[in-house]
Write an enzyme that holds these catalytic residues in place. Structure first.
Site, mmCIF file in Angstrom:
data_model
loop_
_atom_site.group_PDB
_atom_site.id
_atom_site.type_symbol
_atom_site.label_atom_id
_atom_site.label_comp_id
_atom_site.label_asym_id
_atom_site.label_seq_id
_atom_site.Cartn_x
_atom_site.Cartn_y
_atom_site.Cartn_z
ATOM 1 N N HIS A 118 0.871 -1.169 0.000
ATOM 2 C CA HIS A 118 0.000 0.000 0.000
ATOM 3 C C HIS A 118 0.917 1.232 0.000
ATOM 4 O O HIS A 118 1.186 1.812 1.049
ATOM 5 C CB HIS A 118 -0.897 0.028 1.238
ATOM 6 C CG HIS A 118 -1.896 -1.077 1.324
ATOM 7 N ND1 HIS A 118 -1.568 -2.352 1.733
ATOM 8 C CD2 HIS A 118 -3.232 -1.089 1.043
ATOM 9 C CE1 HIS A 118 -2.661 -3.099 1.721
ATOM 10 N NE2 HIS A 118 -3.674 -2.370 1.308
ATOM 11 N N TRP A 129 -5.075 5.408 0.642
ATOM 12 C CA TRP A 129 -6.510 5.633 0.751
ATOM 13 C C TRP A 129 -6.906 7.073 0.420
ATOM 14 O O TRP A 129 -8.081 7.413 0.477
ATOM 15 C CB TRP A 129 -6.981 5.265 2.149
ATOM 16 C CG TRP A 129 -6.848 3.803 2.430
ATOM 17 C CD1 TRP A 129 -7.804 2.842 2.268
ATOM 18 C CD2 TRP A 129 -5.684 3.130 2.908
ATOM 19 N NE1 TRP A 129 -7.314 1.605 2.604
ATOM 20 C CE2 TRP A 129 -6.003 1.747 3.003
ATOM 21 C CE3 TRP A 129 -4.391 3.522 3.245
ATOM 22 C CZ2 TRP A 129 -5.088 0.774 3.432
ATOM 23 C CZ3 TRP A 129 -3.469 2.569 3.678
ATOM 24 C CH2 TRP A 129 -3.829 1.215 3.767
ATOM 25 N N GLU A 180 -7.476 -4.803 -5.446
ATOM 26 C CA GLU A 180 -8.782 -4.174 -5.216
ATOM 27 C C GLU A 180 -8.976 -2.922 -6.079
ATOM 28 O O GLU A 180 -9.597 -1.945 -5.657
ATOM 29 C CB GLU A 180 -8.983 -3.877 -3.726
ATOM 30 C CG GLU A 180 -8.937 -5.138 -2.871
ATOM 31 C CD GLU A 180 -8.964 -4.885 -1.375
ATOM 32 O OE1 GLU A 180 -9.263 -3.751 -0.965
ATOM 33 O OE2 GLU A 180 -8.679 -5.828 -0.605
ATOM 34 N N TRP A 185 -11.560 2.903 -3.021
ATOM 35 C CA TRP A 185 -10.896 3.382 -1.801
ATOM 36 C C TRP A 185 -9.397 3.630 -1.958
ATOM 37 O O TRP A 185 -8.776 4.179 -1.063
ATOM 38 C CB TRP A 185 -11.149 2.411 -0.652
ATOM 39 C CG TRP A 185 -11.040 0.959 -1.037
ATOM 40 C CD1 TRP A 185 -9.925 0.170 -1.027
ATOM 41 C CD2 TRP A 185 -12.112 0.129 -1.493
ATOM 42 N NE1 TRP A 185 -10.228 -1.103 -1.451
ATOM 43 C CE2 TRP A 185 -11.570 -1.157 -1.745
ATOM 44 C CE3 TRP A 185 -13.479 0.339 -1.718
ATOM 45 C CZ2 TRP A 185 -12.339 -2.227 -2.205
ATOM 46 C CZ3 TRP A 185 -14.243 -0.717 -2.175
ATOM 47 C CH2 TRP A 185 -13.674 -1.982 -2.407
ATOM 48 N N TYR A 252 -14.393 -9.475 1.252
ATOM 49 C CA TYR A 252 -14.871 -9.392 2.625
ATOM 50 C C TYR A 252 -16.403 -9.338 2.648
ATOM 51 O O TYR A 252 -17.054 -10.093 3.356
ATOM 52 C CB TYR A 252 -14.324 -8.137 3.313
ATOM 53 C CG TYR A 252 -12.845 -8.158 3.594
ATOM 54 C CD1 TYR A 252 -12.370 -8.425 4.873
ATOM 55 C CD2 TYR A 252 -11.916 -7.878 2.595
ATOM 56 C CE1 TYR A 252 -11.010 -8.424 5.157
ATOM 57 C CE2 TYR A 252 -10.549 -7.878 2.867
ATOM 58 C CZ TYR A 252 -10.106 -8.151 4.144
ATOM 59 O OH TYR A 252 -8.759 -8.150 4.416
ATOM 60 N N GLU A 286 -7.548 -12.492 -0.134
ATOM 61 C CA GLU A 286 -7.698 -11.725 1.109
ATOM 62 C C GLU A 286 -9.161 -11.737 1.526
ATOM 63 O O GLU A 286 -10.058 -11.504 0.710
ATOM 64 C CB GLU A 286 -7.221 -10.280 0.915
ATOM 65 C CG GLU A 286 -7.182 -9.452 2.182
ATOM 66 C CD GLU A 286 -6.711 -8.018 1.930
ATOM 67 O OE1 GLU A 286 -5.815 -7.832 1.097
ATOM 68 O OE2 GLU A 286 -7.268 -7.101 2.550
ATOM 69 N N ARG A 322 -5.154 -9.051 9.409
ATOM 70 C CA ARG A 322 -4.250 -9.011 10.545
ATOM 71 C C ARG A 322 -4.952 -8.813 11.889
ATOM 72 O O ARG A 322 -6.110 -8.427 11.946
ATOM 73 C CB ARG A 322 -3.232 -7.888 10.324
ATOM 74 C CG ARG A 322 -3.832 -6.503 10.271
ATOM 75 C CD ARG A 322 -2.918 -5.477 9.590
ATOM 76 N NE ARG A 322 -3.440 -4.125 9.796
ATOM 77 C CZ ARG A 322 -3.007 -3.292 10.718
ATOM 78 N NH1 ARG A 322 -2.041 -3.660 11.539
ATOM 79 N NH2 ARG A 322 -3.516 -2.096 10.846
#
Length: 365
Positions: A118, A129, A180, A185, A252, A286, A322
């Site tokens: 990231h 972000w 992603e 985001w 998710y 993920e 995490r």
């Protein structure tokens, strides 16, 4: 024939016979392992599992997965955000010295390492972000900050190439850049760049690391989020088969929203079909449920997805996020209500932790 020349020829022949023939690279070994486990066991992974957990940080040998199950995960996730700035610790406060140590330990134990990144932008050093400005068009070839971005990749490559065993082996790993991208985001997301700009960014990143910087020990994962239903949707940002080894999906939302587990399974079927057609690895790269408010999530959501017959027969691994002791957790700790259900899932024959993978590799040498 001159005696000296004959002697030199014989020495050369002997040396060439003793030299390794068709030696398999560490990267290829990793790819072969991920292919060979298909249909036998899905490798379970956890982000930052050695680094910290619920109420603890950097305790030698510790892991919340091990505390709950008695074994380490088979896949070890690490984060490289911040390496491009030359700082000592990543954006999750884990030192890069420790990440190197942890990754080497995981490799020595027989586990699989995967790295996410990231990055802070090469333009104004905003975090991943921050979507207030367009970044991607400025850092791809031809962009005003392209040379600055190359310096970020130099720092990334130097670090990755520094993760070397005492025998001088650069450890293999899965690298998951620009993930992603179908979400909104990140500054490389769908509202911050075009699909072609993302493809250009992905292609340049992989080519530069491999060809210019010698990062030849990495497999590369392509992992959009859940925002697709067809293979055409999924491939919107796809850089091309030559740049990708792992066909993945981050998901998710479908795994914690009521009634959407079947959607997660259908999407995995889409990527599995493509991966199999192209001879690549497929994975749920993920996932997780923040703080696990549904104590049965590991068996009634993740477990249902992983036990689908097509999923179980084809994906090589999955990874949950995490356990930050100050923010949140995605794997339970001892005594947390979901711990017994997580252990129940990970005790299943088809879900593998580290010892399962090590034993499998011993039997298949």
């Amino acid at each position: 024939m001159n005696k000296l020349i004959w002697t030199l020829l014989m020495i050369g022949l002997i040396v060439s016979c003793k030299a390794p023939q068709n030696e398999i690279s560490e990267k290829q070994k990793l790819f072969d392992i991920l292919q060979s486990v298909k249909g036998k066991g899905i490798l379970f992974g956890h982000q930052d599992t050695y680094a910290y957990g619920y109420t603890w940080k950097d305790v030698e040998g510790n892991s919340d997965v091990k505390r709950v199950t008695g074994d380490y995960p088979a896949v070890f996730g690490w984060e490289l955000g911040g390496i491009e700035k030359g700082v000592k610790a990543n954006l999750d406060t884990v030192s890069f010295v420790n990440i190197r140590k942890y990754a080497l330990k995981a490799f020595a134990q027989g586990g699989v390492n995967t790295f996410s990144w990231h990055p802070f932008s090469a333009t104004k050093r905003v975090d991943s972000w921050n979507t207030t400005e367009r970044v991607v068009d400025k850092i791809i070839p031809g962009g005003a900050y392209h040379e600055a971005f190359k310096k970020d990749l130099d720092a990334l490559a130097d670090y990755l190439n520094s993760i070397v065993t005492e025998d001088g082996v650069k450890i293999p790993f899965i690298f998951r850049p620009w993930h992603e991208m179908d979400g909104t985001w990140f500054w490389w997301g769908r509202t911050s760049c075009t699909p072609q700009e993302l493809k250009d960014l992905f292609q340049f990143t992989v080519k530069y690391l491999r060809e210019d910087k010698g990062v030849d020990q990495m497999l590369v994962a392509y992992s959009p989020d859940r925002n697709f239903n067809t293979i055409e949707d999924y491939l919107t940002w796809y850089p091309g088969d030559e740049y990708v080894d792992v066909i993945g999906m981050d998901n998710y939302y479908d795994l914690y929203t009521k009634g959407l587990v079947d959607e997660a399974i259908k999407k995995l079927h889409v990527i599995i079909k493509y991966a199999n057609e192209k001879g690549k690895i497929s994975a749920l790269t993920e996932t997780g449920y923040e703080n696990i408010p549904d104590s049965t999530w590991y068996i009634n959501k993740l477990g249902v997805v992983l036990s689908d017959s097509i999923v179980a027969a084809n994906i090589s691994y999955t990874l949950v996020w995490r356990n930050d002791p100050l923010k949140h957790f995605f794997f339970p700790y001892p005594g947390q209500p979901s711990a017994k259900y997580a252990k129940e899932l990970l005790d299943r024959d088809g879900i593998w932790l580290l010892n399962d993978l090590v034993e499998f590799n011993k039997q298949n040498k």
